[in-house]
Scaffold this active site. Structure first.
Site, PDB file in Angstrom:
ATOM      1  N   ARG A 246      -7.442   9.212  -9.253  1.00 43.82           N
ATOM      2  CA  ARG A 246      -7.982   9.475  -7.918  1.00 43.82           C
ATOM      3  C   ARG A 246      -6.849   9.842  -6.940  1.00 43.82           C
ATOM      4  O   ARG A 246      -5.807   9.207  -6.911  1.00 43.82           O
ATOM      5  CB  ARG A 246      -8.730   8.239  -7.414  1.00 43.82           C
ATOM      6  CG  ARG A 246      -9.332   8.367  -6.001  1.00 43.82           C
ATOM      7  CD  ARG A 246      -8.421   7.793  -4.939  1.00 43.82           C
ATOM      8  NE  ARG A 246      -9.058   7.730  -3.621  1.00 43.82           N
ATOM      9  CZ  ARG A 246      -8.416   7.437  -2.503  1.00 43.82           C
ATOM     10  NH1 ARG A 246      -7.121   7.188  -2.520  1.00 43.82           N
ATOM     11  NH2 ARG A 246      -9.047   7.382  -1.363  1.00 43.82           N
TER      12      ARG A 246
ATOM     13  N   THR B   9      -5.114   7.588   8.384  1.00 42.32           N
ATOM     14  CA  THR B   9      -5.104   6.424   7.520  1.00 42.32           C
ATOM     15  C   THR B   9      -6.551   5.959   7.397  1.00 42.32           C
ATOM     16  O   THR B   9      -7.377   6.273   8.249  1.00 42.32           O
ATOM     17  CB  THR B   9      -4.192   5.322   8.104  1.00 42.32           C
ATOM     18  OG1 THR B   9      -4.221   4.182   7.248  1.00 42.32           O
ATOM     19  CG2 THR B   9      -4.613   4.892   9.488  1.00 42.32           C
ATOM     20  N   GLY B  10      -6.850   5.234   6.324  1.00 47.78           N
ATOM     21  CA  GLY B  10      -8.229   4.798   6.130  1.00 47.78           C
ATOM     22  C   GLY B  10      -8.815   5.401   4.879  1.00 47.78           C
ATOM     23  O   GLY B  10      -8.074   5.866   4.001  1.00 47.78           O
TER      24      GLY B  10
ATOM     25  N   THR C  38       1.671   6.999   0.383  1.00 50.87           N
ATOM     26  CA  THR C  38       0.769   5.875   0.109  1.00 50.87           C
ATOM     27  C   THR C  38       0.650   5.613  -1.394  1.00 50.87           C
ATOM     28  O   THR C  38       0.909   6.514  -2.206  1.00 50.87           O
ATOM     29  CB  THR C  38      -0.638   6.207   0.654  1.00 50.87           C
ATOM     30  OG1 THR C  38      -1.462   5.054   0.596  1.00 50.87           O
ATOM     31  CG2 THR C  38      -1.302   7.320  -0.118  1.00 50.87           C
TER      32      THR C  38
ATOM     33  N   THR D 280      -1.336   2.910   4.388  1.00 52.22           N
ATOM     34  CA  THR D 280      -0.608   4.171   4.334  1.00 52.22           C
ATOM     35  C   THR D 280       0.335   4.307   5.518  1.00 52.22           C
ATOM     36  O   THR D 280      -0.053   4.033   6.648  1.00 52.22           O
ATOM     37  CB  THR D 280      -1.630   5.330   4.396  1.00 52.22           C
ATOM     38  OG1 THR D 280      -2.437   5.238   3.237  1.00 52.22           O
ATOM     39  CG2 THR D 280      -0.963   6.672   4.468  1.00 52.22           C
TER      40      THR D 280
ATOM     41  N   SER E 261       0.816  -1.217   0.000  1.00 51.29           N
ATOM     42  CA  SER E 261       0.000   0.000   0.000  1.00 51.29           C
ATOM     43  C   SER E 261       0.852   1.269   0.000  1.00 51.29           C
ATOM     44  O   SER E 261       0.331   2.361   0.199  1.00 51.29           O
ATOM     45  CB  SER E 261      -0.906  -0.003   1.225  1.00 51.29           C
ATOM     46  OG  SER E 261      -0.129  -0.272   2.363  1.00 51.29           O
TER      47      SER E 261
END
Ligand code: SD4
Length: 326
Positions: free
Chosen positions: A212, A235-236, A202, A184, A82
């Site tokens: 994106r 993060t998320g 990330t 990330t 990631s």
């Protein structure tokens, strides 16, 4: 994954709390105190990042050098799926990277949607130090990196390519967040002089739309540092963090006297409130530190952890507090 029954149970239990306008006074997060210098980094890969950053901090180096050196570790690791090299691609099979960095003097640099450059964090730092700008994206960011002597290289590993080809069979468009415990990397540090810095890097949501950009390279969303107060990173699901200016919000809560953990919890609480109709599988986590060497982390759901290193206790993993069990 939660069953529908659990989800309904959660909805019934929590809807009142989610709807209360008195979130400011609603906090369960505990205090965690480290000593300076201190570095904290997201997820299991934060451990290796902290180890690299600590070499700099314990020798009197700057927090800015420490966070940059730290996050370069997972950026270069093909097994981290990631971040950087080996990161999962977008739905067109392209690895596109986002990163930002910020120092204690409100200076910052970012790159987004950059391809073929293994260390976007170092490009972000040069945006901060060598240009009058705060952010450069796409082809322009790559060109800037090449002009600065970075190499162009293919970042799509065989393993990530295989996974993407498998995904293509169904091509279900659902950006995947928090696959296993790899995500990330965000790192925050305070050095012996008391200067705070942060970095975030990330490959973004796996199989995202081409072009994106998530929260991670956006100052105020994925990362925010206020040298007089503290720092936070996220993060998320980036879209949820962008909608709420998440990391800036965490820092503002610390400015108003909250501990890092309480501030992270309040930002999580706000995201849950503003996403109350979009909560299914939503995960966001924050980590934060303040000028006094306090630190903390909080996530919507369990499973988020972070690495902490200081002289008192060395490098260790700690679990963030959370609101909902998966
Ligand atoms: C993004 N926030 O691009 C990043 C991904 C991430 O945990 O942090 N996942 O939305």
């Amino acid at each position: 994954m939660r069953s529908r029954r659990d989800f309904l149970k959660f909805s019934a239990l929590s809807s009142a709390a989610l709807l209360t306008p008195t979130l400011q006074s609603f906090s369960f997060a505990g205090k965690r105190k480290g000593n300076k210098p201190l570095m904290i980094s997201t997820w299991n890969h934060g451990f290796g990042a902290n180890a690299a950053g600590w070499e700099i901090l314990e020798n009197g180096g700057s927090s800015l050098d420490a966070v940059e050196a730290g996050v370069r570790v997972p950026e270069a690791d093909p097994n981290e799926r990631s971040v950087g090299y080996g990161g999962l691609p977008d739905r067109d099979g392209k690895v596109t990277l986002d990163a930002c960095i910020m120092n204690h003097e409100y200076e910052c640099g970012a790159v987004a949607f950059i391809e073929d450059i293994m260390h976007p964090i170092s490009v972000a730092r040069l945006v901060m130090e060598k240009t009058p700008h705060a952010m450069i994206v796409g082809e322009g960011a790559k060109q800037f990196a090449l002009d600065q002597g970075f190499k162009s290289e293919n970042l799509l590993t065989e393993k990530s390519k295989k996974d993407w080809e498998e995904w293509l069979k169904k091509s279900e468009y659902k950006p995947v967040i928090n696959i296993e415990n790899h995500d990330t990397i965000g790192a925050l540090a305070i050095d012996a002089k008391g200067h705070i810095a942060g970095a975030c890097t990330t490959s973004g949501a796996a199989y995202k739309m081409h072009g994106r950009v998530g929260d991670s390279p956006l100052i105020g969303a994925g990362l925010f540092v206020d040298g007089e107060i503290g720092a936070a990173c996220a993060t998320g699901l980036g879209e949820a963090v962008i909608r709420t200016a998440g990391s800036a919000m965490v820092v503002e809560h610390m400015r108003n006297g909250k501990s890092p953990a309480e501030a992270c919890e309040m930002a999580v609480q706000r995201i849950m409130h503003t996403h109350k109709n979009k909560m299914e599988n939503l995960q966001v986590g924050f980590i934060a530190i303040n000028k006094d060497g306090e630190y903390g982390g909080f996530s919507i759901r369990n499973g988020f952890n972070f690495a902490v290193v200081d002289t008192a206790k060395g490098n260790r993993m700690e679990d963030a507090e959370f609101k909902i069990k998966w």
